[in-house]
Design an enzyme around this catalytic site. Structure first.
Site, PDB file in Angstrom:
ATOM      1  N   ARG A 185      37.590  76.037  61.983  1.00 28.31           N
ATOM      2  CA  ARG A 185      37.008  77.133  62.802  1.00 28.31           C
ATOM      3  C   ARG A 185      35.313  77.029  62.839  1.00 28.31           C
ATOM      4  NH1 ARG A 185      41.286  79.527  60.086  1.00 28.31           N
ATOM      5  NH2 ARG A 185      42.936  80.481  61.657  1.00 28.31           N
ATOM      6  N   LYS A 209      40.997  82.533  57.494  1.00 21.64           N
ATOM      7  CA  LYS A 209      41.209  83.936  57.899  1.00 21.64           C
ATOM      8  C   LYS A 209      42.188  84.687  56.617  1.00 21.64           C
ATOM      9  CE  LYS A 209      40.855  84.029  62.937  1.00 21.64           C
ATOM     10  NZ  LYS A 209      41.495  84.563  64.122  1.00 21.64           N
ATOM     11  N   HIS A 276      35.033  75.749  69.016  1.00 22.35           N
ATOM     12  CA  HIS A 276      36.372  76.192  69.213  1.00 22.35           C
ATOM     13  C   HIS A 276      37.373  75.310  70.240  1.00 22.35           C
ATOM     14  CE1 HIS A 276      39.022  79.159  67.437  1.00 22.35           C
ATOM     15  NE2 HIS A 276      39.600  79.205  68.650  1.00 22.35           N
ATOM     16  N   ARG A 279      38.288  72.404  68.234  1.00 22.94           N
ATOM     17  CA  ARG A 279      39.347  72.855  67.436  1.00 22.94           C
ATOM     18  C   ARG A 279      40.892  72.581  68.241  1.00 22.94           C
ATOM     19  NH1 ARG A 279      41.423  75.890  63.024  1.00 22.94           N
ATOM     20  NH2 ARG A 279      42.544  77.646  63.470  1.00 22.94           N
ATOM     21  N   HIS A 302      47.058  78.699  60.331  1.00 24.34           N
ATOM     22  CA  HIS A 302      47.477  79.605  61.110  1.00 24.34           C
ATOM     23  C   HIS A 302      48.821  80.068  60.195  1.00 24.34           C
ATOM     24  CE1 HIS A 302      46.802  77.685  65.321  1.00 24.34           C
ATOM     25  NE2 HIS A 302      45.726  78.510  64.728  1.00 24.34           N
ATOM     26  N   TYR A 311      49.454  75.424  71.441  1.00 24.38           N
ATOM     27  CA  TYR A 311      48.891  74.129  71.399  1.00 24.38           C
ATOM     28  C   TYR A 311      49.717  73.030  72.024  1.00 24.38           C
ATOM     29  CZ  TYR A 311      45.246  76.179  68.819  1.00 24.38           C
ATOM     30  OH  TYR A 311      44.201  76.972  68.271  1.00 24.38           O
TER      31      TYR A 311
END
Length: 329
Positions: A185, A209, A276, A279, A302, A311
């Site tokens: 990210r 995150k 992004h 990514r 994730h 994806y």
């Protein structure tokens, strides 16, 4: 008549309506004694209610003690401040209808944005209920809107090569290769320092995150261009990506986006390319090349495999190849 006397008078009138036979003077004297122990302030029309402001501050303090990241806390503060500006009530007086009104006031909001707003409100009011500041959580009746399923944008191999050829400086090429090869990210790359790079393993640790740490990797090509960029630098700044001119300092997230945008503009892809998107491109091309979904989930950071599945769009050629390879004749 001062504010305290006005409140006392209003309370006595209300009590007389409910209980006509009460002793007015006795009641008034008793209420006067009770109210004298409190500081009373009238909430002006259009102001955020101080009670709601206080509850928001208590909530943020509690979440900070729980170890939530500064990014998450900033998002909570921003969202709850906007909510308080619209719904000017005490926390205990806020109803489900108030939240529906707040979430639906801007008809142009995407479903994903509404879900994020609702998630913050649910977290806030659930906490208020658990701490017994309010009797019940008024967000329990609110359901999150359905997800707008959109396939992430990703570049083709040809478009990726076009970007590589459009780089005019060592710096630009290093930025492009690092973002693509690691699948990081923007915020994760922005925070990297030179000392974080493990040259021997061609890897680094990033904080994603939820303050979760993970290891990501550089390709041989990315490592080559990154080292080429680092060797030409003549500064003592610890940041991996720095400004082009003095005084040298960590390049902002917007600055990184601008550099990628400049590269994309040269080949007419300015409306399609961003950090992004690189990514997304990392995830899509790697999956198409046969990588396991679980591995990509770990590399992208994730928490749920469902996010990574977005994806898993493969080309017609790849589908044909998979069918031929795995079908039992």
């Amino acid at each position: 008549m001062n504010l305290g006397e006005k409140i006392l008078s209003d309370l006595v009138v209300a009590l007389i309506e409910l209980y006509p036979n009460i002793e007015v003077e006795t009641t008034k004297n008793k209420l006067s004694t009770v109210l004298s122990e409190y500081y009373i302030q009238k909430v002006k029309l259009g102001e955020v209610h101080p009670d709601l402001e206080d509850k928001i501050q208590l909530f943020i303090s509690a979440k900070r003690l729980e170890g939530l990241s500064s990014i998450t806390l900033d998002n909570y503060i921003l969202e709850l401040s906007m909510f308080a500006d619209v719904v000017k009530k005490k926390a205990e007086d806020i109803a489900t209808a108030d939240k529906r009104m707040y979430l639906s006031q801007d008809g142009s909001l995407k479903m994903s944005t509404i879900r994020k707003k609702l998630s913050v409100l649910k977290s806030f009011f659930s906490w208020l209920a658990s701490e017994e500041y309010i009797i019940r959580d008024p967000t329990t009746k609110l359901k999150a809107p359905k997800d707008e399923y959109r396939l992430p944008k990703a570049l083709s191999i040809e478009e990726l090569e076009m970007l590589r050829e459009a780089c005019e400086t060592v710096r630009q090429r290093a930025f492009l290769e690092v973002l693509y090869a690691t699948g990081c990210r923007l915020s994760e790359v922005y925070a990297l320092n030179i000392a974080d790079i493990n040259q021997q393993n061609r890897s680094t640790l990033v904080i994603g995150k939820g303050d979760k740490q993970r290891e990501v990797y550089f390709s041989i090509r990315a490592m080559y261009h990154l080292n080429k960029y680092l060797k030409q630098r003549e500064d003592d700044c610890k940041a991996l990506m720095i400004t082009e001119r003095k005084p040298y300092r960590r390049l902002s997230k917007r600055g990184i986006q601008r550099e990628i945008g400049m590269i994309a503009k040269k080949v007419g892809l300015q409306d399609k390319v961003s950090p992004h998107v690189l990514r997304h491109t990392f995830a899509t091309l790697t999956l198409n090349n046969g990588a396991e979904l679980v591995a990509i989930q770990e590399l992208l950071g994730h928490s749920s495999p469902d996010t990574t599945l977005r994806y898993a769009k493969i080309t017609h050629e790849r589908k044909r190849e998979q069918h031929k390879k795995y079908l039992i004749q």
